[in-house]
Design a protein around this motif. Structure first.
Motif, PDB file in Angstrom:
ATOM      1  N   TYR A  22      49.307  15.176  58.925  1.00  0.00           N
ATOM      2  CA  TYR A  22      49.482  16.507  58.332  1.00  0.00           C
ATOM      3  C   TYR A  22      50.862  16.759  57.747  1.00  0.00           C
ATOM      4  O   TYR A  22      51.022  17.648  56.931  1.00  0.00           O
ATOM      5  CB  TYR A  22      49.192  17.587  59.390  1.00  0.00           C
ATOM      6  CG  TYR A  22      47.821  17.449  60.003  1.00  0.00           C
ATOM      7  CD1 TYR A  22      46.685  17.732  59.251  1.00  0.00           C
ATOM      8  CD2 TYR A  22      47.667  17.007  61.316  1.00  0.00           C
ATOM      9  CE1 TYR A  22      45.424  17.591  59.814  1.00  0.00           C
ATOM     10  CE2 TYR A  22      46.400  16.866  61.872  1.00  0.00           C
ATOM     11  CZ  TYR A  22      45.285  17.165  61.116  1.00  0.00           C
ATOM     12  OH  TYR A  22      44.032  17.028  61.652  1.00  0.00           O
ATOM     13  N   TRP A  23      51.866  16.034  58.228  1.00  0.00           N
ATOM     14  CA  TRP A  23      53.238  16.439  57.908  1.00  0.00           C
ATOM     15  C   TRP A  23      54.021  15.410  57.112  1.00  0.00           C
ATOM     16  O   TRP A  23      55.204  15.600  56.879  1.00  0.00           O
ATOM     17  CB  TRP A  23      53.997  16.784  59.205  1.00  0.00           C
ATOM     18  CG  TRP A  23      53.290  17.844  59.987  1.00  0.00           C
ATOM     19  CD1 TRP A  23      52.430  17.657  61.028  1.00  0.00           C
ATOM     20  CD2 TRP A  23      53.334  19.263  59.759  1.00  0.00           C
ATOM     21  NE1 TRP A  23      51.941  18.868  61.474  1.00  0.00           N
ATOM     22  CE2 TRP A  23      52.484  19.862  60.712  1.00  0.00           C
ATOM     23  CE3 TRP A  23      54.025  20.073  58.851  1.00  0.00           C
ATOM     24  CZ2 TRP A  23      52.293  21.252  60.784  1.00  0.00           C
ATOM     25  CZ3 TRP A  23      53.831  21.451  58.918  1.00  0.00           C
ATOM     26  CH2 TRP A  23      52.976  22.013  59.872  1.00  0.00           C
ATOM     27  N   SER A  24      53.361  14.301  56.714  1.00  0.00           N
ATOM     28  CA  SER A  24      54.141  13.267  56.033  1.00  0.00           C
ATOM     29  C   SER A  24      53.906  13.242  54.528  1.00  0.00           C
ATOM     30  O   SER A  24      54.768  12.794  53.780  1.00  0.00           O
ATOM     31  CB  SER A  24      53.837  11.901  56.639  1.00  0.00           C
ATOM     32  OG  SER A  24      52.517  11.528  56.327  1.00  0.00           O
ATOM     33  N   ARG A  25      52.753  13.747  54.045  1.00  0.00           N
ATOM     34  CA  ARG A  25      52.485  13.692  52.602  1.00  0.00           C
ATOM     35  C   ARG A  25      53.542  14.489  51.843  1.00  0.00           C
ATOM     36  O   ARG A  25      54.062  14.056  50.829  1.00  0.00           O
ATOM     37  CB  ARG A  25      51.075  14.235  52.317  1.00  0.00           C
ATOM     38  CG  ARG A  25      50.670  14.288  50.845  1.00  0.00           C
ATOM     39  CD  ARG A  25      50.502  12.882  50.274  1.00  0.00           C
ATOM     40  NE  ARG A  25      50.208  12.863  48.840  1.00  0.00           N
ATOM     41  CZ  ARG A  25      51.111  13.040  47.880  1.00  0.00           C
ATOM     42  NH1 ARG A  25      52.363  13.263  48.194  1.00  0.00           N
ATOM     43  NH2 ARG A  25      50.750  12.992  46.616  1.00  0.00           N
ATOM     44  N   PHE A  26      53.843  15.687  52.370  1.00  0.00           N
ATOM     45  CA  PHE A  26      54.930  16.520  51.842  1.00  0.00           C
ATOM     46  C   PHE A  26      55.783  16.882  53.057  1.00  0.00           C
ATOM     47  O   PHE A  26      55.372  17.716  53.860  1.00  0.00           O
ATOM     48  CB  PHE A  26      54.387  17.788  51.190  1.00  0.00           C
ATOM     49  CG  PHE A  26      53.414  17.518  50.077  1.00  0.00           C
ATOM     50  CD1 PHE A  26      53.846  17.023  48.859  1.00  0.00           C
ATOM     51  CD2 PHE A  26      52.058  17.753  50.259  1.00  0.00           C
ATOM     52  CE1 PHE A  26      52.943  16.768  47.835  1.00  0.00           C
ATOM     53  CE2 PHE A  26      51.144  17.494  49.246  1.00  0.00           C
ATOM     54  CZ  PHE A  26      51.591  16.998  48.032  1.00  0.00           C
ATOM     55  N   PRO A  27      56.938  16.245  53.220  1.00  0.00           N
ATOM     56  CA  PRO A  27      57.701  16.443  54.461  1.00  0.00           C
ATOM     57  C   PRO A  27      57.940  17.916  54.795  1.00  0.00           C
ATOM     58  O   PRO A  27      58.332  18.698  53.924  1.00  0.00           O
ATOM     59  CB  PRO A  27      59.011  15.711  54.181  1.00  0.00           C
ATOM     60  CG  PRO A  27      58.642  14.682  53.157  1.00  0.00           C
ATOM     61  CD  PRO A  27      57.571  15.304  52.304  1.00  0.00           C
ATOM     62  N   GLY A  28      57.631  18.276  56.027  1.00  0.00           N
ATOM     63  CA  GLY A  28      57.888  19.629  56.498  1.00  0.00           C
ATOM     64  C   GLY A  28      56.839  20.647  56.110  1.00  0.00           C
ATOM     65  O   GLY A  28      56.934  21.818  56.477  1.00  0.00           O
ATOM     66  N   VAL A  29      55.825  20.195  55.375  1.00  0.00           N
ATOM     67  CA  VAL A  29      54.802  21.118  54.890  1.00  0.00           C
ATOM     68  C   VAL A  29      53.449  20.612  55.387  1.00  0.00           C
ATOM     69  O   VAL A  29      53.204  19.410  55.425  1.00  0.00           O
ATOM     70  CB  VAL A  29      54.827  21.136  53.341  1.00  0.00           C
ATOM     71  CG1 VAL A  29      53.601  21.808  52.775  1.00  0.00           C
ATOM     72  CG2 VAL A  29      56.091  21.810  52.851  1.00  0.00           C
ATOM     73  N   TYR A  30      52.560  21.528  55.775  1.00  0.00           N
ATOM     74  CA  TYR A  30      51.238  21.129  56.267  1.00  0.00           C
ATOM     75  C   TYR A  30      50.327  20.781  55.092  1.00  0.00           C
ATOM     76  O   TYR A  30      50.043  21.623  54.228  1.00  0.00           O
ATOM     77  CB  TYR A  30      50.618  22.265  57.099  1.00  0.00           C
ATOM     78  CG  TYR A  30      49.201  21.964  57.534  1.00  0.00           C
ATOM     79  CD1 TYR A  30      48.953  21.267  58.712  1.00  0.00           C
ATOM     80  CD2 TYR A  30      48.116  22.361  56.759  1.00  0.00           C
ATOM     81  CE1 TYR A  30      47.654  20.968  59.111  1.00  0.00           C
ATOM     82  CE2 TYR A  30      46.813  22.062  57.149  1.00  0.00           C
ATOM     83  CZ  TYR A  30      46.596  21.371  58.323  1.00  0.00           C
ATOM     84  OH  TYR A  30      45.314  21.087  58.701  1.00  0.00           O
TER      85      TYR A  30
END
Ligand code: WTA
Length: 662
Positions: A494-502
């Protein structure tokens, strides 16, 4: 989006379709008005704290959001409360004990009416019974039940003693149940002899017996509700009848006050690998957001409304909008055990008429099925009590939306198309029925207190109708707290595609009005009749069959179910395969055997609509299966450029096979 990423499958509706504003009378009487957006925008955390304070806390909280261990966010962390106290006892204490909580309708024609006071007693007795069976705070309890009042009682009794429940959908197989019991290390299973489905008693306990016989579990007891009266096998030291321990137990029970972050439940859902994810939710944040959204999105007036959500408790919709949301708000609700076409296709509408249902929440797949059956079926019943209709689980195409509003809602009711997920715990994107001018096919706007964006590949927000990825850019109270036992998978998924964003896993676009249109999953998760299924899980079920060498599964669009499972398999050759059918109808026999194998491994909902036996699968030169091409084939589209394939002749052969009836 990069070309080899799965593309969104659905793209229904247009930005300039007509809109449906609420009537002035509806807007004037609405439970929440437009001002709620401004309040939440001005002070988001203050807004959620205000919602949390509508619950009763044994110890009030002073911290609203703890982001010190992000993405493992905590909400209301220093407060203590109990979910069942808030869902039941509180209403009795407030003088609403005589209000009906559950209007239960059995498929076989039986019915039960349970008030809040009765429910409070039942939950307290069941909590005492669980304790006497050795279940302690923090222990996990698996629940495998049909849609009967005891399912609600069981969930609340677990919550009352702080034992996280793990509800497993009654349509899942013994294998699926076993792996979920193991993963959660459940120590007790609550089940029934069976339930009624499609006009017949359908047994449940044998699946529990089979699951436990597979071994390795920590289950000490199985608590069995008698529903159908069918014969059951009995393991005396382990099995206990519900009616032998629950009614006899004391109705006095002091709830266990837990910290807001105490896990309330685990619910398994499909991900992009073969292993289901145990999504777990907290107590304080989850209750805060389910109660707020249930009240605001459905315009709940608990004194007068009769609410009905058709979801099974085995899914998140059943958790948030059958059990917790409605009961927290003191609603009166219908629960129906069976299928919509038993004993006739008007059964749902008969129930709406019988109980005077005012709010109906269901899935697009059910609406499309009713469309197929014809408008005169609902037309034969008095549906004039309905005043709000909801949709959940998959994108609703404008045609189904418009039909729903006309044929069911009498051209009068607002429709709320609600986007959310097992992971989000509560509705995130939806119109508000007394505020928003509804746009058929669009889930529209993030609810107050929720921040959502459509992002491009680089993570920049898109506002000009281009397709991108749906992301939630601020934490929310009901967010999942993790994947049970697997923090790394939580971070990666959930958190790695866009760091820090769900990253939600859904494609979306945002039109010039700021309305969000959902475009379907962009990962290897399928959505069949609003149920999440993993391509990888079905592939591994297929290759576990001795005849199968390789399998690829795709979700192909389907007029009724949204998507349907289509499988491509390569059979094993060689001497060790001796029992494979041969002769004229060999392919049909193989396909039938593989379909039931998948049914046994996962559950009937996972059975492929079609299975195609192929000689090769399309692969890139690096050996990756090109699912996108298979989906093109399954949806009868031109496959276009196949030059990246290792063997470009493969697609021609597969397409020839697809043209044959499966
Ligand atoms: C899809 C169900 C479009 C989406 C509550 C999401 C939707 C997945 C909608 C979650 C909607 C759910 N419009 N798509 N209104 N609601 N979805 O976890 O793809 O079973 O990611 O939760 O269903 O499915 P889940």
């Amino acid at each position: 989006m990069p070309a080899d990423e799965p593309q969104p499958t659905t793209d229904h509706g247009t930005t300039d379709s007509p809109t449906y504003p609420p009537s002035p009378e509806f807007a004037a009487a609405a439970a929440v008005g437009a001002d709620v957006y401004d309040r939440a925008a001005a002070d988001r955390l203050g807004f959620w704290a205000e919602q949390a304070r509508t619950l009763e806390w044994e110890t009030p909280f002073s911290t609203v959001l703890d982001d010190s261990e992000a993405p493992r966010y905590g909400w209301f962390t220093d407060g203590r409360l109990n979910a069942s106290h808030n869902a039941v006892d509180r209403h009795v204490a407030a003088g609403h004990g005589d209000r009906v909580a559950l209007l239960w309708e059995g498929e076989d024609g039986g019915s039960r009416r349970i008030t809040y006071a009765e429910l409070a007693d039942d939950v307290a007795r069941a909590a005492n019974a669980l304790t006497s069976l050795g279940v302690g705070t923090g222990d996990r309890v698996a629940i495998y039940l049909p849609m009967i009042p005891e399912a609600v009682v069981a969930m609340l009794a677990c919550a009352r003693i702080g034992a996280p429940h793990s509800v497993v959908f009654g349509g899942f197989s013994a294998d699926a149940l076993h792996s979920r019991i193991l993963d959660a290390e459940a120590t007790l299973v609550i089940t029934a002899d069976g339930g009624y489905r499609r006009g017949a008693a359908s047994p449940l306990k044998p699946a529990v017996d089979d699951a436990l016989a597979k071994g390795g579990t920590a289950v000490a007891h199985v608590l069995v509700v008698r529903r159908t009266g069918g014969e059951v096998a009995w393991t005396p030291e382990r099995d206990v009848w519900w009616h032998d321990v629950v009614p006899q137990a004391s109705a006095e029970h002091e709830p266990v006050w837990v910290e807001a972050e105490h896990p309330l439940f685990i619910l398994y859902t499909s991900g992009t690998t073969g292993k289901p994810k145990g999504i777990f939710h907290s107590t304080g944040g989850y209750l805060t957001q389910t109660s707020f959204t249930h009240r605001a999105v459905f315009d709940l007036h608990p004194e007068t409304d009769v609410y009905w959500c058709t979801a099974d408790i085995g899914w998140i919709t059943g958790h948030s909008y059958v059990v917790y949301g409605p009961l927290l708000n003191g609603a009166t609700q219908v629960i129906y055990e069976g299928t919509p076409d038993t004993p006739h296709r008007g059964r749902w509408w008969e129930i709406v008429q019988k109980y005077g249902v005012t709010i109906l929440y269901t899935a697009p797949t059910a609406i499309r099925t009713c469309m197929k059956w014809g408008e005169d079926v609902p037309g034969g019943f008095d549906l004039s009590s309905l005043r709000v209709l909801g949709s959940v689980g998959e994108p609703i195409n404008p045609e189904a939306w418009t039909w729903y509003r006309r044929a069911i809602g009498g051209d009068r009711t607002p429709i709320v198309d609600t986007w959310w997920q097992t992971e989000t715990g509560a509705i995130m994107i939806s119109p508000l029925p007394g505020v928003t001018a509804a746009k058929p096919g669009s889930a529209q706007v993030p609810l107050p207190g929720v921040v959502a964006e459509v992002l491009d590949d680089a993570g920049a927000p898109i506002h000009d109708d281009r397709a991108g990825y749906l992301a939630l850019t601020e934490p929310w109270p009901a967010m999942l707290r993790g994947i049970w036992g697997d923090p790394q998978r939580f971070a990666d998924t959930y958190w790695s595609r866009f760091p820090g964003v769900y990253f939600a896993g859904d494609g979306a676009r945002r039109d010039a009005d700021g309305d969000i249109w959902l475009l379907g999953r962009v990962d290897d998760v399928m959505n069949v009749s609003g149920h999440r299924l993993s391509t990888a899980e079905i592939e591994s079920a297929l290759v576990s069959h001795p005849w199968v060498a390789e399998a690829a599964v795709v979700g192909a669009s389907d007029e009724t179910t949204g998507q349907a499972v289509v499988a491509f398999v390569i059979l094993r050759d060689g001497e060790e395969v001796t029992d494979r059918p041969s002769g004229d109808d060999a392919d049909e026999q193989v396909v039938a055997a593989l379909r039931s194998h998948v049914g046994a491994a996962i559950g009937p909902i996972a059975k492929p609509r079609s299975i195609l036996v192929v000689a090769e699968l399309p692969k890139t030169r690096s050996g990756k299966i090109m699912r996108r091409l298979l989906r093109d084939v399954a949806e009868h589209r031109d496959v276009g450029d196949v030059t990246t394939l290792a063997d470009s002749g493969v697609m021609g052969l597969i397409q020839q096979g697809m043209a044959k009836p499966a």
